[in-house]
Motif scaffolding. Structure first.
Motif, PDB file in Angstrom:
ATOM      1  N   ALA A 121     -22.621 -37.519 -39.577  1.00  0.00           N
ATOM      2  CA  ALA A 121     -23.492 -37.004 -39.039  1.00  0.00           C
ATOM      3  C   ALA A 121     -24.299 -35.579 -39.043  1.00  0.00           C
ATOM      4  CB  ALA A 121     -23.717 -37.116 -37.849  1.00  0.00           C
ATOM      5  N   LEU A 122     -25.412 -35.281 -39.199  1.00  0.00           N
ATOM      6  CA  LEU A 122     -26.015 -33.631 -39.274  1.00  0.00           C
ATOM      7  C   LEU A 122     -26.067 -33.261 -38.036  1.00  0.00           C
ATOM      8  CD1 LEU A 122     -28.486 -33.983 -42.537  1.00  0.00           C
ATOM      9  CD2 LEU A 122     -25.731 -32.663 -42.350  1.00  0.00           C
ATOM     10  N   PRO A 123     -25.842 -32.013 -37.323  1.00  0.00           N
ATOM     11  CA  PRO A 123     -26.442 -31.662 -35.747  1.00  0.00           C
ATOM     12  C   PRO A 123     -27.747 -31.741 -35.480  1.00  0.00           C
ATOM     13  CG  PRO A 123     -24.764 -30.049 -37.229  1.00  0.00           C
ATOM     14  CD  PRO A 123     -25.223 -30.662 -37.993  1.00  0.00           C
ATOM     15  N   THR A 124     -28.584 -32.314 -34.927  1.00  0.00           N
ATOM     16  CA  THR A 124     -29.486 -32.531 -35.338  1.00  0.00           C
ATOM     17  C   THR A 124     -30.390 -32.570 -33.410  1.00  0.00           C
ATOM     18  OG1 THR A 124     -32.074 -33.514 -35.119  1.00  0.00           O
ATOM     19  CG2 THR A 124     -29.714 -34.901 -35.351  1.00  0.00           C
ATOM     20  N   GLY A 125     -31.425 -31.790 -33.317  1.00  0.00           N
ATOM     21  CA  GLY A 125     -31.213 -32.318 -31.604  1.00  0.00           C
ATOM     22  C   GLY A 125     -31.768 -31.353 -30.758  1.00  0.00           C
ATOM     23  N   LEU A 126     -32.482 -31.111 -29.384  1.00  0.00           N
ATOM     24  CA  LEU A 126     -31.930 -29.611 -28.403  1.00  0.00           C
ATOM     25  C   LEU A 126     -30.732 -29.197 -27.899  1.00  0.00           C
ATOM     26  CD1 LEU A 126     -33.619 -28.266 -27.058  1.00  0.00           C
ATOM     27  CD2 LEU A 126     -34.097 -29.732 -25.529  1.00  0.00           C
ATOM     28  N   VAL A 127     -30.288 -28.910 -27.973  1.00  0.00           N
ATOM     29  CA  VAL A 127     -29.232 -28.330 -27.134  1.00  0.00           C
ATOM     30  C   VAL A 127     -29.859 -27.317 -25.670  1.00  0.00           C
ATOM     31  CG1 VAL A 127     -26.890 -27.065 -27.435  1.00  0.00           C
ATOM     32  CG2 VAL A 127     -27.942 -28.239 -29.137  1.00  0.00           C
ATOM     33  N   ARG A 128     -29.551 -27.801 -24.530  1.00  0.00           N
ATOM     34  CA  ARG A 128     -29.428 -26.740 -23.129  1.00  0.00           C
ATOM     35  C   ARG A 128     -28.739 -26.144 -22.860  1.00  0.00           C
ATOM     36  NH1 ARG A 128     -32.510 -32.096 -22.775  1.00  0.00           N
ATOM     37  NH2 ARG A 128     -34.042 -31.894 -22.246  1.00  0.00           N
ATOM     38  N   VAL A 129     -28.611 -25.414 -22.543  1.00  0.00           N
ATOM     39  CA  VAL A 129     -27.319 -23.493 -22.615  1.00  0.00           C
ATOM     40  C   VAL A 129     -27.559 -23.153 -20.936  1.00  0.00           C
ATOM     41  CG1 VAL A 129     -25.922 -21.977 -23.648  1.00  0.00           C
ATOM     42  CG2 VAL A 129     -27.360 -23.855 -24.767  1.00  0.00           C
ATOM     43  N   THR A 130     -26.413 -22.582 -20.267  1.00  0.00           N
ATOM     44  CA  THR A 130     -27.168 -21.949 -19.515  1.00  0.00           C
ATOM     45  C   THR A 130     -26.283 -21.019 -19.752  1.00  0.00           C
ATOM     46  OG1 THR A 130     -26.857 -21.546 -16.668  1.00  0.00           O
ATOM     47  CG2 THR A 130     -25.899 -22.471 -18.084  1.00  0.00           C
ATOM     48  N   ALA A 131     -26.019 -19.764 -18.916  1.00  0.00           N
ATOM     49  CA  ALA A 131     -25.841 -18.304 -19.539  1.00  0.00           C
ATOM     50  C   ALA A 131     -25.980 -17.389 -17.852  1.00  0.00           C
ATOM     51  CB  ALA A 131     -25.807 -17.684 -21.194  1.00  0.00           C
ATOM     52  N   PRO A 132     -24.652 -16.365 -17.871  1.00  0.00           N
ATOM     53  CA  PRO A 132     -24.516 -15.274 -17.055  1.00  0.00           C
ATOM     54  C   PRO A 132     -25.987 -14.796 -17.647  1.00  0.00           C
ATOM     55  CG  PRO A 132     -22.440 -15.589 -17.284  1.00  0.00           C
ATOM     56  CD  PRO A 132     -23.564 -16.526 -18.135  1.00  0.00           C
ATOM     57  N   VAL A 133     -27.062 -14.691 -16.938  1.00  0.00           N
ATOM     58  CA  VAL A 133     -28.253 -12.944 -17.066  1.00  0.00           C
ATOM     59  C   VAL A 133     -27.996 -12.291 -18.590  1.00  0.00           C
ATOM     60  CG1 VAL A 133     -30.286 -11.392 -17.274  1.00  0.00           C
ATOM     61  CG2 VAL A 133     -29.707 -13.271 -15.689  1.00  0.00           C
ATOM     62  N   ASN A 134     -26.598 -11.199 -18.155  1.00  0.00           N
ATOM     63  CA  ASN A 134     -27.119  -9.907 -18.723  1.00  0.00           C
ATOM     64  C   ASN A 134     -25.930 -10.259 -20.903  1.00  0.00           C
ATOM     65  OD1 ASN A 134     -28.129  -7.199 -18.067  1.00  0.00           O
ATOM     66  ND2 ASN A 134     -27.272  -8.315 -15.959  1.00  0.00           N
ATOM     67  N   PHE A 135     -25.331 -11.035 -19.834  1.00  0.00           N
ATOM     68  CA  PHE A 135     -23.617 -11.226 -21.191  1.00  0.00           C
ATOM     69  C   PHE A 135     -24.812 -12.174 -21.970  1.00  0.00           C
ATOM     70  CE2 PHE A 135     -21.166 -14.262 -22.698  1.00  0.00           C
ATOM     71  CZ  PHE A 135     -20.151 -13.828 -23.332  1.00  0.00           C
ATOM     72  N   GLY A 136     -25.598 -13.216 -21.119  1.00  0.00           N
ATOM     73  CA  GLY A 136     -26.917 -14.231 -21.854  1.00  0.00           C
ATOM     74  C   GLY A 136     -27.560 -12.898 -22.796  1.00  0.00           C
ATOM     75  N   GLU A 137     -28.175 -12.417 -22.439  1.00  0.00           N
ATOM     76  CA  GLU A 137     -28.817 -11.204 -23.355  1.00  0.00           C
ATOM     77  C   GLU A 137     -28.240 -10.142 -24.236  1.00  0.00           C
ATOM     78  OE1 GLU A 137     -32.355 -10.393 -20.151  1.00  0.00           O
ATOM     79  OE2 GLU A 137     -30.699  -8.942 -19.687  1.00  0.00           O
ATOM     80  N   GLN A 138     -26.940 -10.280 -24.294  1.00  0.00           N
ATOM     81  CA  GLN A 138     -26.264  -8.928 -24.624  1.00  0.00           C
ATOM     82  C   GLN A 138     -25.775  -9.823 -26.588  1.00  0.00           C
ATOM     83  OE1 GLN A 138     -24.646  -5.762 -23.733  1.00  0.00           O
ATOM     84  NE2 GLN A 138     -25.653  -5.169 -21.676  1.00  0.00           N
ATOM     85  N   TYR A 139     -24.736 -11.058 -25.942  1.00  0.00           N
ATOM     86  CA  TYR A 139     -23.804 -11.609 -26.915  1.00  0.00           C
ATOM     87  C   TYR A 139     -24.688 -13.399 -26.848  1.00  0.00           C
ATOM     88  CZ  TYR A 139     -21.130  -7.598 -26.079  1.00  0.00           C
ATOM     89  OH  TYR A 139     -20.069  -7.067 -26.036  1.00  0.00           O
ATOM     90  N   ILE A 140     -24.924 -13.795 -26.490  1.00  0.00           N
ATOM     91  CA  ILE A 140     -25.484 -15.316 -26.450  1.00  0.00           C
ATOM     92  C   ILE A 140     -26.825 -15.351 -27.585  1.00  0.00           C
ATOM     93  CG2 ILE A 140     -25.973 -17.955 -25.721  1.00  0.00           C
ATOM     94  CD1 ILE A 140     -22.948 -16.890 -25.298  1.00  0.00           C
ATOM     95  N   ALA A 141     -28.042 -14.458 -26.107  1.00  0.00           N
ATOM     96  CA  ALA A 141     -29.470 -14.890 -27.558  1.00  0.00           C
ATOM     97  C   ALA A 141     -28.937 -14.183 -28.791  1.00  0.00           C
ATOM     98  CB  ALA A 141     -30.248 -13.959 -26.313  1.00  0.00           C
ATOM     99  N   PRO A 142     -28.762 -13.015 -29.465  1.00  0.00           N
ATOM    100  CA  PRO A 142     -28.825 -12.407 -30.753  1.00  0.00           C
ATOM    101  C   PRO A 142     -27.925 -13.492 -31.413  1.00  0.00           C
ATOM    102  CG  PRO A 142     -28.312 -10.774 -28.523  1.00  0.00           C
ATOM    103  CD  PRO A 142     -28.119 -12.104 -27.883  1.00  0.00           C
ATOM    104  N   LEU A 143     -27.336 -14.171 -31.296  1.00  0.00           N
ATOM    105  CA  LEU A 143     -26.395 -15.352 -32.496  1.00  0.00           C
ATOM    106  C   LEU A 143     -27.869 -16.812 -32.799  1.00  0.00           C
ATOM    107  CD1 LEU A 143     -23.153 -15.073 -30.627  1.00  0.00           C
ATOM    108  CD2 LEU A 143     -23.341 -14.273 -32.915  1.00  0.00           C
TER     109      LEU A 143
END
Length: 297
Positions: A89-111
């Motif tokens: 199987a190829l990765p396909t579809g929507l992934v719903r993710v939640t993260a802390p605000v500032n860690f998410g802004e600085q580290y998750i979102a840029p990736l």
């Protein structure tokens, strides 16, 4: 009588979420379709599976018995199918993710941009909040959490770690002196975040000190700025202060009392194999977050 599979997925989804609306969201369909299929299953069985009111949906005694028998069977069927198809199987579809605000802004979102380029058939819905949401109830695939994990029914994969640093500006330290032990903080102005209990290492034990000061704010960015301006002493994760430490606008104090690194975790529902889209995202985050990945918990 041959097994009757029509409506079973809808029945299980409604039973687990206690809502036809949530079940429809989870199954990516509409409420009318879910209601129609559950009604057809009830007609086939000749029993009512749910008590329905305008406020909630609960299982009847017959529904509870049917759920307890069917849920393991469906889980086993899903696992068997995933085992057969996972490798192809190829990765396909929507992934719903939640993260802390500032860690998410600085580290998750840029990736996410490079991840989406690498996996063109995957999309991501990133919800940033400091509130601990129920990922089962909200249909979230992955929750990024930091620090100690409470016991739960969720499975955890360690993506990396963070370090907490106690810092102040050179101007503040020149005016008020440098704290040499954690108890010295009682004589200093502390910048308090969402937690007034600061942790420090004493020998092999992690101890807690209750701090107070003239500024309390649940934003790490705001506390960082206040510390740089000499208002007081702050305890912040390294990803907030590393640039200021390198520039010399902040200095770390009480280094000998620094606690061991805390885990950065991805939480997801237990009892099922990871879908390729989720497994791909977790592997990408573990590889690219600025800490070393560690084994599963």
């Amino acid at each position: 009588m041959a097994p009757h599979w029509e409506g079973l997925n809808e029945f299980l989804a409604v039973a687990e979420h206690g809502s036809f609306t949530q079940a429809a969201y989870k199954l990516d369909t509409n409420v009318v379709a879910v209601s129609r299929r559950v009604a057809a299953l009830e007609a086939h069985l000749g029993v009512k599976l749910f008590h329905r009111t305008t406020r909630k949906v609960t299982l009847t005694d017959e529904g509870e018995h049917y759920y307890q028998r069917c849920r393991p069977l469906m889980a086993a069927l899903q696992e068997a199918e995933q085992t057969i198809t996972q490798s192809q199987a190829l990765p396909t579809g929507l992934v719903r993710v939640t993260a802390p605000v500032n860690f998410g802004e600085q580290y998750i979102a840029p990736l996410l941009a490079p991840f989406l380029r690498q996996y063109p058939h995957v999309s991501v819905d990133l919800h940033l909040t400091n509130r601990r949401i129920d990922i089962i109830e909200t249909g979230t695939d992955v929750a990024i959490r930091i620090g100690h994990l409470a016991d739960s029914s969720l499975k955890a994969k360690r993506l990396g770690s963070r370090r907490l640093s106690i810092c102040a500006s050179p101007a503040y330290l020149a005016a008020h002196g440098r704290p040499l032990t954690p108890s010295d903080l009682n004589r200093h102005v502390c910048l308090v975040g969402s937690n007034e209990h600061w942790h420090y290492q004493a020998g092999n034990k992690v101890r807690t000190l209750t701090v107070s000061g003239r500024l309390r704010c649940n934003s790490g960015v705001a506390l960082l700025e206040a510390a740089k301006q000499g208002i007081g002493v702050a305890q912040l994760p390294h990803y907030y202060v590393q640039e200021a430490l390198a520039e010399g606008t902040l200095e770390e104090v009480l280094v000998d009392y620094r606690i061991e690194e805390e885990g950065i975790w991805a939480l997801y529902p237990r009892g099922r194999q990871l879908q390729p889209k989720v497994a791909a995202l977790l592997a990408y985050l573990a590889q690219h977050l600025p800490t070393q990945p560690a084994p599963d918990f």
